[in-house]
Design a protein around this motif. Structure first.
Motif: not given
Length: 461
Positions: A226-227, A251-259, A369-372, A407-418
């Protein structure tokens, strides 16, 4: 007295005049110490001119010409590698200060494959045709100073600036020298996260077999993981083939659990997945998948058991657990961290203690480097690497102090097509819906957006 540097610049310009009509030049007369030089015209192939030019070039170390261009070797012809190539070509092609350049791209595929389109490529035959474009069919690469080698880099000798390449189809070994090297080979992803074929024709057959098996299913298609990959694969399959039953097990209680994403983003991802018609099973870790003996003429099915005791029958069990590892075995161990990612400085140069480190760059998913990991980040990094290599060229040719893009530090961000919707999360918080789908992916999982952003159709002024 006329300055020697001015004299050198004039002769350099003379040597670059391209046509017979321009092959007459002004030779500076330095016989008398006057403040304004005197000129007289002479053919460029005259003994006087040839001596002056040859003397000038012999005193310039590292002078570049069409016969001695900067050689840039790029391992990996996807988002990061192509971005570096295109931006470097654009910078070196300027009328004001052209720089002779030769780019060699090495890739195990024979074309650009739109990796983030894989979920749709494995569900739609029409889209699978679109998602892979042979390098020979990419307009921006069709030029004499860009070469493509279908193969893999097996070793990089940083000291001698030479790479060993295993060329398709027979793994013939060849050596390739370079002035600058860019590692852009990304992560090694397993099937069916991405197709494993090296040629477009084989890839189309690979995807066709997969699509036929899914289309002819008599029981639910089970997607495990479920990633982001599993969510998009399940939703795209249901969108393209609505009659197929699709189950997503995680396997976990939420999708995208590794992010490293907020819980509301993960909950929204589940809501959108279920809205797309996918049956979501959380806290379901796969225990076994056993083929069921098929009766004459019936399709193959599998008995699936999860560790919580739940059982089901599935027509196909698709593992969307990526288990991706950096594709960096060809690099010196000193260049890598303990997980085999490439250590870099903010300007994309490798940061380890390797020979000629300033000539070695790395971009994309393989960097530490940082970021997803995202294709947008890879394209951004490739652009910076290309621009920074150009800065080093200017320093060598003109003595200019380089001004690097960093490069600067990259905070978590995502685009997900569903399915018909998409979810985005970044500095402006979370957004989702059909409009987000249009902004981030349009109707082809971002193919047109990436193609145009990379300017693969050609560089425009």
């Amino acid at each position: 007295m006329f300055l020697r540097s001015t004299f050198a610049r004039c002769l350099s310009s003379i040597a670059q005049l391209p046509t017979p009509s321009l092959r007459y030049c002004c030779i500076l007369s330095l016989a008398t110490p006057v403040s304004t030089p005197r000129f007289h015209f002479t053919a460029i192939n005259s003994p006087t001119t040839k001596f002056a030019i040859s003397s000038h070039f012999s005193n310039m170390s590292g002078v570049r010409s069409d016969a001695n261009p900067y050689r840039v070797l790029i391992a990996g012809g996807c988002y990061g590698g192509l971005a570096a190539a295109v931006h470097l070509l654009e910078k070196c092609d300027t009328i004001e200060a052209p720089i002779p350049l030769e780019i060699t791209i090495v890739d195990e595929r024979d074309g650009f494959y739109h990796v983030i389109g894989s979920p749709l490529a494995l569900a739609s035959p029409a889209y699978s045709e679109k998602a892979w474009v042979k390098f020979k069919d990419i307009p921006v690469l069709q030029r004499p100073n860009v070469r493509f080698i279908h193969g893999t880099v097996s070793k990089v000798d940083c000291d001698n600036k030479a790479a060993t390449i295993l060329e398709q189809p027979n793994q013939a070994e060849r050596a390739e020298s370079y002035d600058f090297f860019i590692a852009a080979t990304g992560l090694r992803r397993v099937w069916p996260v991405v197709p494993q074929s090296a040629r477009r024709e084989e890839y189309l057959e690979e995807t066709r077999r997969h699509i036929d098996a899914v289309t002819n299913s008599t029981a639910p298609i089970l997607i495990v993981g479920g990633g982001a990959v599993g969510i998009e694969m399940a939703a795209e399959l249901k969108e393209v083939q609505p009659n197929v039953q699709v189950t997503l097990a995680h396997s976990r209680d939420k999708l995208l659990s590794a992010e490293p994403l907020p819980d509301n983003v993960k909950e929204c991802a589940r809501d959108l997945t279920e809205q797309a018609g996918v049956n979501v099973l959380l806290n379901h870790r796969l225990k076994s998948s056993t083929p069921i003996e098929a009766a004459n003429g019936s399709a193959q099915t599998y008995e699936v058991e999860f560790e919580n005791g739940h059982k089901m029958v599935a027509s196909q069990v698709i593992m969307a657990i990526s288990r991706s590892v950096p594709s960096t075995t060809y690099l010196p161990a000193e260049a890598l961290n303990e997980d085999a990612f490439v250590n870099i400085h903010a300007n994309l140069q490798m940061s380890s203690n390797i020979p000629n480190v300033a000539s070695h760059f790395a971009v994309g998913d393989l960097i530490n480097w940082s970021g997803i990991k995202r294709c947008g980040s890879a394209m951004h990094q490739g652009k910076f690497a290309g621009l920074n290599i150009h800065q080093i060229m200017l320093q060598e040719l003109q003595g200019k102090e380089p001004v690097f893009n960093e490069l600067g530090e990259v905070p978590p961000m995502i685009g997900l097509a569903v399915g018909k919707n998409a979810l985005s999360y970044g500095s402006d918080g979370m957004n989702h819906g059909k409009q987000v789908m249009e902004w981030f992916f349009e109707e082809d999982l971002g193919f047109r957006i990436c193609w145009d952003h990379l300017r693969l159709g050609g560089i425009t002024a």
